[in-house]
Design an enzyme around this catalytic site. Structure first.
Site, PDB file in Angstrom:
ATOM      1  N   HIS A   1      -7.289  -4.870  10.302  1.00  0.00           N
ATOM      2  CA  HIS A   1      -7.092  -4.603   8.884  1.00  0.00           C
ATOM      3  C   HIS A   1      -5.859  -5.311   8.346  1.00  0.00           C
ATOM      4  CE1 HIS A   1      -4.726  -0.572   9.685  1.00  0.00           C
ATOM      5  NE2 HIS A   1      -3.865  -1.526   9.412  1.00  0.00           N
TER       6      HIS A   1
ATOM      7  N   ASP B   1       0.835  -1.201   0.000  1.00  0.00           N
ATOM      8  CA  ASP B   1       0.000   0.000   0.000  1.00  0.00           C
ATOM      9  C   ASP B   1       0.869   1.249   0.000  1.00  0.00           C
ATOM     10  OD1 ASP B   1       0.959  -0.437   2.582  1.00  0.00           O
ATOM     11  OD2 ASP B   1      -0.995  -0.785   3.476  1.00  0.00           O
TER      12      ASP B   1
ATOM     13  N   ASN C   1      -7.339  -3.028  14.395  1.00  0.00           N
ATOM     14  CA  ASN C   1      -8.768  -3.245  14.121  1.00  0.00           C
ATOM     15  C   ASN C   1      -8.967  -4.412  13.153  1.00  0.00           C
ATOM     16  OD1 ASN C   1      -7.935  -2.216  11.707  1.00  0.00           O
ATOM     17  ND2 ASN C   1      -9.356  -0.502  11.633  1.00  0.00           N
TER      18      ASN C   1
ATOM     19  N   GLU D   1      -9.751  -1.813   5.460  1.00  0.00           N
ATOM     20  CA  GLU D   1     -10.408  -1.597   6.740  1.00  0.00           C
ATOM     21  C   GLU D   1     -11.612  -2.527   6.881  1.00  0.00           C
ATOM     22  OE1 GLU D   1      -8.909   0.094   8.808  1.00  0.00           O
ATOM     23  OE2 GLU D   1      -8.088   1.970   8.051  1.00  0.00           O
TER      24      GLU D   1
END
Ligand code: GLP
Length: 254
Positions: free
Chosen positions: A140, A74, A138, A145
């Protein structure tokens, strides 16, 4: 929690450095068997000890890494070229330059290009042989997400407040963290032939539990790990703390 057999058995190491050493040894073995391997690389604190271990091991073994193609997961949108926290710069600094490799061997999503062109680039390289993955607190993967479809291609994404807060330590405060990124999609990541998933520290314990022992659900992108056919999961005791004893394999040397 309910004890049931895990689809993927993690290996719990005494320290992040021990886990990183094992991952680095497997990477060197991969390149020795396949000098033009395509390796997917992550950024973040989790993989830093892997890159340090790989640089040291490459020096010791003199493994030839010049044919390897590296693909980042990314990249932030909106950082000026050369910004020290852009993932291109991070990977040049932590991996490519210390290994003495050509910058052209590193591919990073171009925030200004059609995101789909990155998937085409990966396909043209023959697909990713092995993908290094951290896990967001979280759940991801890369910047996918919660809620991201499992078959998503490389795409542009708005970062959640939680992710921006988690990454603020790399910037001068949370307001300096970009709001958008381009990330390999979960479909892109899933096509990597092998996964090396890593998690260290107590802040990852809930995400690790959800990913490995929870339902396979888009609400926890990393739960996709349970569907992938060739996965190695390495962690430290703090990250494994919310898995029950039955879930954690005995630490094994790799
Ligand atoms: C970041 C990256 C991910 C990384 C994850 C965990 O935001 N985009 O690729 O795996 O979040 O980061 P860290 O290893 O710093 O905890």
């Amino acid at each position: 929690m309910n004890v049931r057999a895990l689809a993927v058995s993690p290996t719990v190491f005494d320290s992040a450095n021990e886990a990183a050493g094992a991952v680095a040894r497997r990477l060197v073995a991969l390149v020795q068997a396949r000098p033009d391997a395509v390796i997917g690389v992550a950024t973040g604190s989790t993989v830093e000890p892997v890159y340090r271990a790989l640089v040291e091991l490459a020096r010791q073994t003199q493994v030839v890494l010049g044919g390897v193609r590296w693909f980042a997961l990314d990249e932030y949108v909106g950082l000026p070229p050369g910004h020290p926290q852009s993932y291109r710069e991070v990977l040049l600094r932590q991996l490519i330059r210390p290994l003495g490799l050509a910058p052209t061997s590193l591919h990073v999503p171009d925030p200004d290009a059609d995101p789909g062109s990155y998937d085409e680039l990966i396909d043209a390289a023959g697909g990713i042989d092995r993908q290094l993955l951290g896990i967001g607190r979280n759940g991801h993967l890369a910047f996918n997400e919660p809620g991201t479809p499992f078959d998503s291609p490389t795409h542009r994404v708005a970062l959640t407040d939680d992710t921006r807060a988690a990454n603020a330590r790399f910037f001068e405060g949370e307001e300096s963290v970009p709001g958008f990124a381009v990330t390999q999609g979960l479909g892109t990541i899933f096509r990597a032939r092998e996964w090396e998933l890593l998690a260290f520290g107590a802040s990852k314990a809930a995400a690790v539990r959800d990913a490995l022992a929870g339902p396979v659900s888009a609400q926890c992108p990393a739960s996709l790990v349970q569907r992938h056919p060739a996965v190695t999961v390495s962690m430290d005791a703090a990250a494994a703390a919310l898995l029950s004893a039955e879930h954690a394999a005995v630490g094994r040397p790799a």
